[in-house]
Design an enzyme around this catalytic site. Structure first.
Site, PDB file in Angstrom:
ATOM      1  N   SER A 135      88.157  92.897   7.282  1.00  0.00           N
ATOM      2  CA  SER A 135      88.735  91.895   8.182  1.00  0.00           C
ATOM      3  C   SER A 135      89.502  92.620   9.288  1.00  0.00           C
ATOM      4  O   SER A 135      90.394  93.428   8.998  1.00  0.00           O
ATOM      5  CB  SER A 135      89.687  90.988   7.395  1.00  0.00           C
ATOM      6  OG  SER A 135      90.235  90.004   8.235  1.00  0.00           O
ATOM      7  N   LYS A 161      84.436  91.282   9.971  1.00  0.00           N
ATOM      8  CA  LYS A 161      84.974  89.931  10.226  1.00  0.00           C
ATOM      9  C   LYS A 161      86.047  90.066  11.294  1.00  0.00           C
ATOM     10  O   LYS A 161      86.966  90.886  11.143  1.00  0.00           O
ATOM     11  CB  LYS A 161      85.551  89.380   8.923  1.00  0.00           C
ATOM     12  CG  LYS A 161      86.536  88.234   9.064  1.00  0.00           C
ATOM     13  CD  LYS A 161      86.799  87.627   7.704  1.00  0.00           C
ATOM     14  CE  LYS A 161      88.248  87.249   7.532  1.00  0.00           C
ATOM     15  NZ  LYS A 161      88.483  86.539   6.248  1.00  0.00           N
ATOM     16  N   LYS A 163      89.140  88.321  13.349  1.00  0.00           N
ATOM     17  CA  LYS A 163      90.073  87.206  13.472  1.00  0.00           C
ATOM     18  C   LYS A 163      89.970  86.663  14.895  1.00  0.00           C
ATOM     19  O   LYS A 163      89.903  87.449  15.849  1.00  0.00           O
ATOM     20  CB  LYS A 163      91.513  87.687  13.214  1.00  0.00           C
ATOM     21  CG  LYS A 163      91.763  88.072  11.772  1.00  0.00           C
ATOM     22  CD  LYS A 163      91.670  86.876  10.853  1.00  0.00           C
ATOM     23  CE  LYS A 163      92.009  87.263   9.430  1.00  0.00           C
ATOM     24  NZ  LYS A 163      91.937  86.104   8.508  1.00  0.00           N
ATOM     25  N   ASP A 189      86.940  84.490  11.736  1.00  0.00           N
ATOM     26  CA  ASP A 189      87.871  83.705  10.929  1.00  0.00           C
ATOM     27  C   ASP A 189      88.994  83.221  11.829  1.00  0.00           C
ATOM     28  O   ASP A 189      89.713  84.031  12.416  1.00  0.00           O
ATOM     29  CB  ASP A 189      88.439  84.556   9.782  1.00  0.00           C
ATOM     30  CG  ASP A 189      89.335  83.750   8.846  1.00  0.00           C
ATOM     31  OD1 ASP A 189      89.814  84.323   7.857  1.00  0.00           O
ATOM     32  OD2 ASP A 189      89.550  82.547   9.097  1.00  0.00           O
ATOM     33  N   GLU A 214      84.676  80.921   9.915  1.00  0.00           N
ATOM     34  CA  GLU A 214      85.563  80.604   8.782  1.00  0.00           C
ATOM     35  C   GLU A 214      86.757  79.775   9.246  1.00  0.00           C
ATOM     36  O   GLU A 214      87.460  80.152  10.186  1.00  0.00           O
ATOM     37  CB  GLU A 214      86.038  81.923   8.157  1.00  0.00           C
ATOM     38  CG  GLU A 214      86.841  81.805   6.897  1.00  0.00           C
ATOM     39  CD  GLU A 214      87.270  83.173   6.335  1.00  0.00           C
ATOM     40  OE1 GLU A 214      86.738  84.212   6.778  1.00  0.00           O
ATOM     41  OE2 GLU A 214      88.165  83.200   5.480  1.00  0.00           O
ATOM     42  N   ASP A 239      87.981  78.373   3.777  1.00  0.00           N
ATOM     43  CA  ASP A 239      88.900  79.256   3.051  1.00  0.00           C
ATOM     44  C   ASP A 239      90.088  78.392   2.630  1.00  0.00           C
ATOM     45  O   ASP A 239      90.119  77.870   1.522  1.00  0.00           O
ATOM     46  CB  ASP A 239      89.293  80.419   3.980  1.00  0.00           C
ATOM     47  CG  ASP A 239      90.404  81.314   3.438  1.00  0.00           C
ATOM     48  OD1 ASP A 239      90.656  82.370   4.035  1.00  0.00           O
ATOM     49  OD2 ASP A 239      91.040  80.976   2.427  1.00  0.00           O
ATOM     50  N   LYS A 263      89.056  82.718  -3.189  1.00  0.00           N
ATOM     51  CA  LYS A 263      90.225  83.573  -3.430  1.00  0.00           C
ATOM     52  C   LYS A 263      90.899  83.077  -4.701  1.00  0.00           C
ATOM     53  O   LYS A 263      91.438  81.957  -4.714  1.00  0.00           O
ATOM     54  CB  LYS A 263      91.231  83.491  -2.278  1.00  0.00           C
ATOM     55  CG  LYS A 263      90.731  84.075  -0.958  1.00  0.00           C
ATOM     56  CD  LYS A 263      91.784  83.887   0.115  1.00  0.00           C
ATOM     57  CE  LYS A 263      91.310  84.475   1.427  1.00  0.00           C
ATOM     58  NZ  LYS A 263      92.291  84.179   2.517  1.00  0.00           N
ATOM     59  N   GLY A 291      90.177  88.029   0.738  1.00  0.00           N
ATOM     60  CA  GLY A 291      91.250  88.973   0.450  1.00  0.00           C
ATOM     61  C   GLY A 291      92.585  88.480   0.963  1.00  0.00           C
ATOM     62  O   GLY A 291      92.644  87.740   1.942  1.00  0.00           O
TER      63      GLY A 291
HETATM   64  C1  LIG Z   1      91.797  89.658   4.822  1.00  0.00           C
HETATM   65  C2  LIG Z   1      92.090  88.331   5.440  1.00  0.00           C
HETATM   66  O1  LIG Z   1      91.738  88.099   6.554  1.00  0.00           O
HETATM   67  N1  LIG Z   1      92.758  87.474   4.678  1.00  0.00           N
HETATM   68  C3  LIG Z   1      93.136  86.106   4.973  1.00  0.00           C
HETATM   69  C4  LIG Z   1      94.202  86.032   6.032  1.00  0.00           C
HETATM   70  C5  LIG Z   1      95.411  86.833   5.763  1.00  0.00           C
HETATM   71  C6  LIG Z   1      95.889  87.555   6.818  1.00  0.00           C
HETATM   72  C7  LIG Z   1      97.051  88.282   6.720  1.00  0.00           C
HETATM   73  C8  LIG Z   1      97.753  88.325   5.532  1.00  0.00           C
HETATM   74  C9  LIG Z   1      98.944  89.062   5.417  1.00  0.00           C
HETATM   75  C10 LIG Z   1      99.625  89.101   4.218  1.00  0.00           C
HETATM   76  C11 LIG Z   1      99.116  88.418   3.149  1.00  0.00           C
HETATM   77  C12 LIG Z   1      97.940  87.685   3.256  1.00  0.00           C
HETATM   78  C13 LIG Z   1      97.262  87.630   4.457  1.00  0.00           C
HETATM   79  C14 LIG Z   1      96.077  86.873   4.575  1.00  0.00           C
HETATM   80  C15 LIG Z   1      91.954  85.235   5.365  1.00  0.00           C
HETATM   81  O2  LIG Z   1      90.803  85.480   4.974  1.00  0.00           O
HETATM   82  O3  LIG Z   1      92.185  84.222   6.036  1.00  0.00           O
HETATM   83 MG   LIG Z   2      90.198  83.280   5.926  1.00  0.00          MG
END
Ligand SMILES: CC(=O)N[C@@H](Cc1ccc2ccccc2c1)C(=O)O
Ligand SMILES: [Mg+2]
Length: 368
Positions: A135, A161, A163, A189, A214, A239, A263, A291
């Site tokens: 990500s 991926k 953001k 995402d 996403e 998600d 998740k 994640g």
């Molecule tokens: C890997 C990924 O993009 N994870 C989340 C978003 C995310 C982004 C930043 C974070 C910071 C601290 C704890 C959790 C977090 C989760 C998601 O899929 O939407």
């Molecule tokens: Mg997400």
């Protein structure tokens, strides 16, 4: 198995680089760990909540409080204390799925360690290693983004991926496609950053052959996602909206998503995550493991889940080094774009005591 006590431990893990999403920028991972001590073994669970409530209503301080005041006492009162008995024992407490997931995982880990069984086998894993995606946060500039993506591709990640948020979407996607070609597995995402009125703008992503888009809209707006799905050729993935097997079933029935990001922390634990996997497989809906910037403890458990047959898309189970210079467990290192699924009893890893002490900011023992 008799529970003798639970440790709540707060650790602070600096990130190797700031991670920016549509809901903010993180530079430190503030994690709540749960350690369950029983007469047979001890087990670990990692709460995926963040310091703030930007991703979900749960946040780290709140998770510690609900565990201390409600969840751990409820578990102590329960007659049975095996893994499958945890969720029923906690059901009188509404919500708080990330806190519940951490406690259930710790109990499951202790139980499986005592029986010498791996979580992977318990869940029904069919692989011993999984393809990993990564990500990539919102960057200050397109050139900076391209440098980061180039490094991840050089490391061997199977999928990229990006953001996105309003003002940072079509241009970065086009730039990645122009620089790295059409064969790179690529998805985006939004973390709920768009509104249904943005649908025509999001349709401008269709020409780029994305695997999925996403969570473009609010987590409670299944109907808006169903409407978007009817307008895009790019598959919609959810998600934040998928908090249980029930909401997954509703989202699929409403055609609000064609792909699901699972998740375990978001849905209340690995047993509910498996139920969602099974439901999606029965509907032909591909899933992948999301994640939450987990330490090696949560990362190990996620890999066991990601090895189930319905996880046909690379997930965000990236290497430890994507987030941390030094993990609290032995680091997970990418090899040919894959990570090995831990094969040892329980989640298969343990924290290194010295590393754990170095990042611990607070610990509390709750005797049962
Ligand atoms: C890997 C990924 O993009 N994870 C989340 C978003 C995310 C982004 C930043 C974070 C910071 C601290 C704890 C959790 C977090 C989760 C998601 O899929 O939407
Ligand atoms: Mg997400």
């Amino acid at each position: 198995m008799t529970l003798s006590g639970v440790e709540l431990r707060r650790i602070s893990m600096p990130l190797v680089a700031p991670f920016r999403t549509s809901f903010g920028t993180e530079t430190v991972r503030d994690v709540l760990l749960v350690r369950v001590v029983t007469d047979a073994a001890e087990g670990w669970g990692e709460c995926v909540a963040m310091s703030g409530a930007g991703y979900s209503p749960e946040y780290t301080d709140g998770a510690a409080d609900v565990l201390r005041r409600f969840l751990i006492p409820a578990l102590a009162r329960a007659r049975r204390s095996d893994g499958p008995a945890v969720a029923p024992a906690l059901s009188a407490v509404k919500g708080h799925r990330m806190a519940k997931a951490a406690l259930e995982t710790a109990v499951l880990d202790a139980e499986l360690r005592a029986e010498g069984r791996s979580l992977a086998r318990e869940l029904g894993a069919t692989r011993d290693r999984v393809a990993c995606g990564v990500s990539v946060g919102i960057m200050d500039s397109i050139p900076a983004l391209l440098d980061v993506v180039a490094d991840y591709l050089d490391e061997g990640y199977a999928r990229i991926k990006l953001k996105i948020e309003p003002g940072w979407d079509v241009a970065p996607v086009r730039a990645v496609r122009e620089r790295f070609g059409d064969d790179v597995l690529l998805q985006v995402d939004a973390n709920t950053a768009y509104s249904p009125a943005d649908a025509p703008h999001l349709a401008r992503l269709d020409p780029f052959g994305l695997l999925l888009i996403e969570q473009p809209f609010d987590e409670e707006d299944l109907l808006a996602h169903a409407g978007l799905a009817g307008m895009l050729t790019t598959p919609v993935c959810l998600d934040e909206s998928i908090t249980s097997a029930r909401t997954a079933a509703a989202a699929i029935r409403l055609s609000a998503c064609a792909v699901v990001n699972i998740k375990p922390g978001r849905v209340g634990g690995f047993l509910e995550a498996r139920r969602i996997h099974d439901l999606c497989v029965s509907h032909g809906v591909p899933v992948w493991c999301g994640g939450m910037l987990e330490t090696g403890l949560g990362r190990a458990a996620n890999l066991a889940l990601a090895a189930l047959p319905g996880f046909t898309l690379p997930g965000d189970t990236s290497a430890s080094g994507r987030y941390f210079d030094a993990d609290i467990t032995a680091p997970f290192v990418l090899r040919d774009g894959h990570l090995d699924v831990p094969a040892g009893p329980g989640i298969g890893v343990m924290p290194d005591p010295a590393r754990l002490d170095a990042v611990t900011t607070w610990t509390e023992w709750i005797a049962l």
